[in-house]
Design a protein around this motif. Sequence first.
Motif, PDB file in Angstrom:
ATOM      1  N   ARG A   1       0.840  -1.211   0.000  1.00 21.31           N
ATOM      2  CA  ARG A   1       0.000   0.000   0.000  1.00 21.31           C
ATOM      3  C   ARG A   1       0.867   1.251   0.000  1.00 21.31           C
ATOM      4  O   ARG A   1       0.577   2.216  -0.703  1.00 21.31           O
ATOM      5  CB  ARG A   1      -0.931  -0.017   1.227  1.00 21.31           C
ATOM      6  CG  ARG A   1      -2.097  -0.989   1.110  1.00 21.31           C
ATOM      7  CD  ARG A   1      -3.151  -0.701   2.156  1.00 21.31           C
ATOM      8  NE  ARG A   1      -2.654  -0.969   3.496  1.00 21.31           N
ATOM      9  CZ  ARG A   1      -2.775  -2.137   4.116  1.00 21.31           C
ATOM     10  NH1 ARG A   1      -3.365  -3.162   3.496  1.00 21.31           N
ATOM     11  NH2 ARG A   1      -2.309  -2.309   5.339  1.00 21.31           N
ATOM     12  N   PHE A   2       1.943   1.210   0.795  1.00 21.88           N
ATOM     13  CA  PHE A   2       2.855   2.355   0.844  1.00 21.88           C
ATOM     14  C   PHE A   2       3.484   2.605  -0.523  1.00 21.88           C
ATOM     15  O   PHE A   2       3.578   3.755  -0.975  1.00 21.88           O
ATOM     16  CB  PHE A   2       3.943   2.095   1.891  1.00 21.88           C
ATOM     17  CG  PHE A   2       5.051   3.106   1.872  1.00 21.88           C
ATOM     18  CD1 PHE A   2       4.887   4.345   2.468  1.00 21.88           C
ATOM     19  CD2 PHE A   2       6.262   2.819   1.252  1.00 21.88           C
ATOM     20  CE1 PHE A   2       5.902   5.288   2.439  1.00 21.88           C
ATOM     21  CE2 PHE A   2       7.284   3.756   1.222  1.00 21.88           C
ATOM     22  CZ  PHE A   2       7.099   4.989   1.823  1.00 21.88           C
ATOM     23  N   LEU A   3       3.923   1.532  -1.187  1.00 25.14           N
ATOM     24  CA  LEU A   3       4.563   1.677  -2.498  1.00 25.14           C
ATOM     25  C   LEU A   3       3.600   2.267  -3.523  1.00 25.14           C
ATOM     26  O   LEU A   3       3.979   3.123  -4.330  1.00 25.14           O
ATOM     27  CB  LEU A   3       5.081   0.321  -2.979  1.00 25.14           C
ATOM     28  CG  LEU A   3       6.246  -0.284  -2.184  1.00 25.14           C
ATOM     29  CD1 LEU A   3       6.565  -1.686  -2.699  1.00 25.14           C
ATOM     30  CD2 LEU A   3       7.475   0.596  -2.262  1.00 25.14           C
ATOM     31  N   ARG A   4       2.340   1.812  -3.465  1.00 24.04           N
ATOM     32  CA  ARG A   4       1.345   2.334  -4.409  1.00 24.04           C
ATOM     33  C   ARG A   4       1.038   3.797  -4.127  1.00 24.04           C
ATOM     34  O   ARG A   4       0.941   4.625  -5.050  1.00 24.04           O
ATOM     35  CB  ARG A   4       0.070   1.496  -4.330  1.00 24.04           C
ATOM     36  CG  ARG A   4       0.206   0.117  -4.982  1.00 24.04           C
ATOM     37  CD  ARG A   4      -0.985  -0.746  -4.673  1.00 24.04           C
ATOM     38  NE  ARG A   4      -1.002  -1.970  -5.469  1.00 24.04           N
ATOM     39  CZ  ARG A   4      -1.768  -3.020  -5.196  1.00 24.04           C
ATOM     40  NH1 ARG A   4      -2.597  -2.992  -4.166  1.00 24.04           N
ATOM     41  NH2 ARG A   4      -1.723  -4.098  -5.966  1.00 24.04           N
ATOM     42  N   LEU A   5       0.889   4.142  -2.848  1.00 22.49           N
ATOM     43  CA  LEU A   5       0.610   5.527  -2.486  1.00 22.49           C
ATOM     44  C   LEU A   5       1.782   6.434  -2.839  1.00 22.49           C
ATOM     45  O   LEU A   5       1.594   7.544  -3.348  1.00 22.49           O
ATOM     46  CB  LEU A   5       0.324   5.618  -0.983  1.00 22.49           C
ATOM     47  CG  LEU A   5      -1.101   5.284  -0.535  1.00 22.49           C
ATOM     48  CD1 LEU A   5      -1.176   5.232   0.980  1.00 22.49           C
ATOM     49  CD2 LEU A   5      -2.091   6.326  -1.071  1.00 22.49           C
TER      50      LEU A   5
END
Length: 328
Positions: free
Chosen positions: A116-120
């Motif tokens: 999720r962090f990478l996508r955000l």
Amino acid sequence: MSTAEIKSRLMEQLEDRFVTWAKGRPDIRAAIVIGSRARRERPADAWSDLDIVFFTTNPEHYLSKIHWLKTFGNPLLTFVKDTPAGGQRERRVLFDGGLDVDFTIVSNSEAKSLLRFLRLRKRFPQLLQLIPKRTSRKIMREITDFAGIIRRGMRVLVDKDGVAIHLPLLNDNSFSSLAAKPSQAEFLAVLNEFFYLAVLMTKKLRRGELWTASRMNNCSMKHLLLQMLEWHALASNRWDYDTWHGGRFVEDWADPRAVDALSNAFAHYDKEDIRNSLSATLDTFGWLAIETADHLGFLYPASTDERVRGLLDQYLFEGTETPSDGGV
């Protein structure tokens, strides 16, 4: 069939047993292979281990229990330790036949949070600026360490939730593990610590503390020598030159003159040999540091070098006794 071929086949069979087992375990959500058995550059040989990272909803079970290992072979020994990079825990196992496997056991919720962090972050590049600096630095350090491993190669074994397939997002250049150029102060700090340890080690040697002197010579001072080997290689080539990590493949990436000198830099448990290896280590570290300083445009502290060597000559060759009060 050669020994290498036999071991390779046994490793493949062990990996197949792991995949079958992981697919049947609801709590195992994904698994990947990293390291030499996943990368194309410097691939596995007869001596390579198998590095498996698996994401689970119950990491503590696999860190605290060992019965599950018997699914893959007969474990001769096993223990748990921190991973060298990435801030995780791993169970290291030696199976019959000398098959060594490192299982890095990651919480599945952490893996999903990372994704999720990478996508955000891909959508909002300034995301980390909203997090306290200390926290953001820790996050980036751990992600960058893991990214460096993933970048060298990975193979997906199991991916039930579509998490592992997105790990290549770590190949983003912002997670590059490119070494930072040292500042003049950082460069001098390494030199000063090295010279300090050389004097302290010599005092230990004169006192007859061979264990302590040998440890300082072969470990502490060599850690600093490795740092200078890396800086010298980077400064002499280009700053994205690959020096691997922890001294791996130093014979290939370091200056050939330094590699040749290393044969005299490590000591046996012997007073005379420790003294000789100190001399070899000082000489090698010295010219590496001088050339590195020149490449980086730094001033080399020649007067400090000269004064330290004078002290060492006094202690080692002129028979001057250091205080024998049993101090540090």
